[in-house]
Write an enzyme that holds these catalytic residues in place. Sequence first.
Site, PDB file in Angstrom:
ATOM      1  N   GLU A 116       0.825  -1.216   0.000  1.00  0.00           N
ATOM      2  CA  GLU A 116       0.000   0.000   0.000  1.00  0.00           C
ATOM      3  C   GLU A 116       0.853   1.257   0.000  1.00  0.00           C
ATOM      4  OE1 GLU A 116      -3.206  -0.194  -0.618  1.00  0.00           O
ATOM      5  OE2 GLU A 116      -2.627  -2.306  -0.774  1.00  0.00           O
ATOM      6  N   ARG A 154      17.857  10.405 -21.416  1.00  0.00           N
ATOM      7  CA  ARG A 154      17.883  10.916 -22.795  1.00  0.00           C
ATOM      8  C   ARG A 154      18.293  12.374 -22.852  1.00  0.00           C
ATOM      9  NH1 ARG A 154      14.836   8.512 -26.479  1.00  0.00           N
ATOM     10  NH2 ARG A 154      14.133  10.494 -27.325  1.00  0.00           N
TER      11      ARG A 154
HETATM   12  O1  LIG Z   1       3.673   2.507  -6.302  1.00  0.00           O
HETATM   13  C1  LIG Z   1       2.809   2.728  -7.139  1.00  0.00           C
HETATM   14  N1  LIG Z   1       1.705   1.980  -7.202  1.00  0.00           N
HETATM   15  C2  LIG Z   1       1.491   0.908  -6.268  1.00  0.00           C
HETATM   16  C3  LIG Z   1       0.195   1.102  -5.563  1.00  0.00           C
HETATM   17  C4  LIG Z   1      -0.971   0.853  -6.242  1.00  0.00           C
HETATM   18  C5  LIG Z   1      -2.184   0.953  -5.561  1.00  0.00           C
HETATM   19  C6  LIG Z   1      -2.193   1.300  -4.235  1.00  0.00           C
HETATM   20  C7  LIG Z   1      -3.472   1.263  -3.479  1.00  0.00           C
HETATM   21  N2  LIG Z   1      -4.074   2.574  -3.497  1.00  0.00           N
HETATM   22  C8  LIG Z   1      -5.347   2.507  -2.841  1.00  0.00           C
HETATM   23  C9  LIG Z   1      -6.113   3.733  -3.186  1.00  0.00           C
HETATM   24  N3  LIG Z   1      -5.864   4.513  -4.213  1.00  0.00           N
HETATM   25  C10 LIG Z   1      -6.773   5.499  -4.206  1.00  0.00           C
HETATM   26  C11 LIG Z   1      -7.583   5.303  -3.143  1.00  0.00           C
HETATM   27  N4  LIG Z   1      -7.164   4.178  -2.517  1.00  0.00           N
HETATM   28  C12 LIG Z   1      -1.019   1.607  -3.576  1.00  0.00           C
HETATM   29  C13 LIG Z   1       0.189   1.504  -4.252  1.00  0.00           C
HETATM   30  C14 LIG Z   1       2.964   3.824  -8.074  1.00  0.00           C
HETATM   31  C15 LIG Z   1       4.087   4.606  -7.998  1.00  0.00           C
HETATM   32  S1  LIG Z   1       4.132   5.812  -9.128  1.00  0.00           S
HETATM   33  C16 LIG Z   1       2.632   5.365  -9.797  1.00  0.00           C
HETATM   34  N5  LIG Z   1       2.023   6.000 -10.846  1.00  0.00           N
HETATM   35  C17 LIG Z   1       0.858   5.511 -11.251  1.00  0.00           C
HETATM   36  N6  LIG Z   1       0.265   4.459 -10.666  1.00  0.00           N
HETATM   37  C18 LIG Z   1       0.831   3.783  -9.608  1.00  0.00           C
HETATM   38  O2  LIG Z   1       0.254   2.816  -9.114  1.00  0.00           O
HETATM   39  C19 LIG Z   1       2.099   4.269  -9.130  1.00  0.00           C
END
Ligand SMILES: O=C(NCc1ccc(CNCc2ncc[nH]2)cc1)c1csc2nc[nH]c(=O)c12
Length: 246
Positions: A116, A154
């Site tokens: 998370e 780049r």
């Molecule tokens: O570490 C990353 N993602 C892992 C991740 C994915 C989902 C959750 C859970 N979130 C629960 C929630 N969200 C909204 C409300 N509740 C936590 C961490 C990441 C780094 S940069 C980036 N850029 C675009 N998308 C990405 O996932 C990332």
Amino acid sequence: MRIDVVSLFPEEVDRCTAFGVTGRARERGLLQLHGWNPRDYADGNYRKTDDRTFGGGPGMVMLVEPLRRCLAAVREADPAPVHVVYLSPQGRRLDQKRVRELAAMPRLVLLCGRYEGVDERLVQAEVDEELSIGDYVLSGGELAAAIVVDTVARLQDGALNDAGSAEQDSFEDGLLDCPHYSHPVEHAYGVVPAVLRSGNHAAIARWRRQQALVRTWQRRPDLLEGRELSKADRKLLQEGLAALER
Ligand SMILES: O=C(NCc1ccc(CNCc2ncc[nH]2)cc1)c1csc2nc[nH]c(=O)c12
């Protein structure tokens, strides 16, 4: 430029940036990439790096202490001041403007979350900025970190040959790219537009600009929102759109 990546899977970023332009930039020493694993700084024989989240609910959180120790070692490894970027869905969206700013820094530390994410106290104490690569859900920050490495690599002096830097210019002015063609001139899929083979470089540049403007208008009108088109560009766009009607 030196980039230190803090991740439970540092080799993922290493492998994603070991080929092509980025691989060559690394080979030429234009960019030094170092991977660090917080597990190497975790306690006990299980070397715990994450644990359940307080307040209940699904998912695990990366612990403060292994990351704190790991980041201390990262800072120690080089005298250059660090700019710590936490890749996170809660971050500001990465764009080319921010890429150019990051590429000018002597040193970056890219912190990748899994599960998370990271204990908020570590974020508050050590992170200078949070960056997201878009509104979709990744399994962790590593691919986002690889994108930061790729985009800043780049822009390092010497990373792109002349052609490549010209390529940079075309995208840099905020329009989509024009279509590209190569051999053969005639193919079952169609023929190469005659203007590209005319040798008339002014006409070729005009055609390419017009194509870029029309495509941007059609596919990404949002890119045109924030900008005034020059009189010449407005004329090119109108003419290009009219040609589609015919
Ligand atoms: O570490 C990353 N993602 C892992 C991740 C994915 C989902 C959750 C859970 N979130 C629960 C929630 N969200 C909204 C409300 N509740 C936590 C961490 C990441 C780094 S940069 C980036 N850029 C675009 N998308 C990405 O996932 C990332």
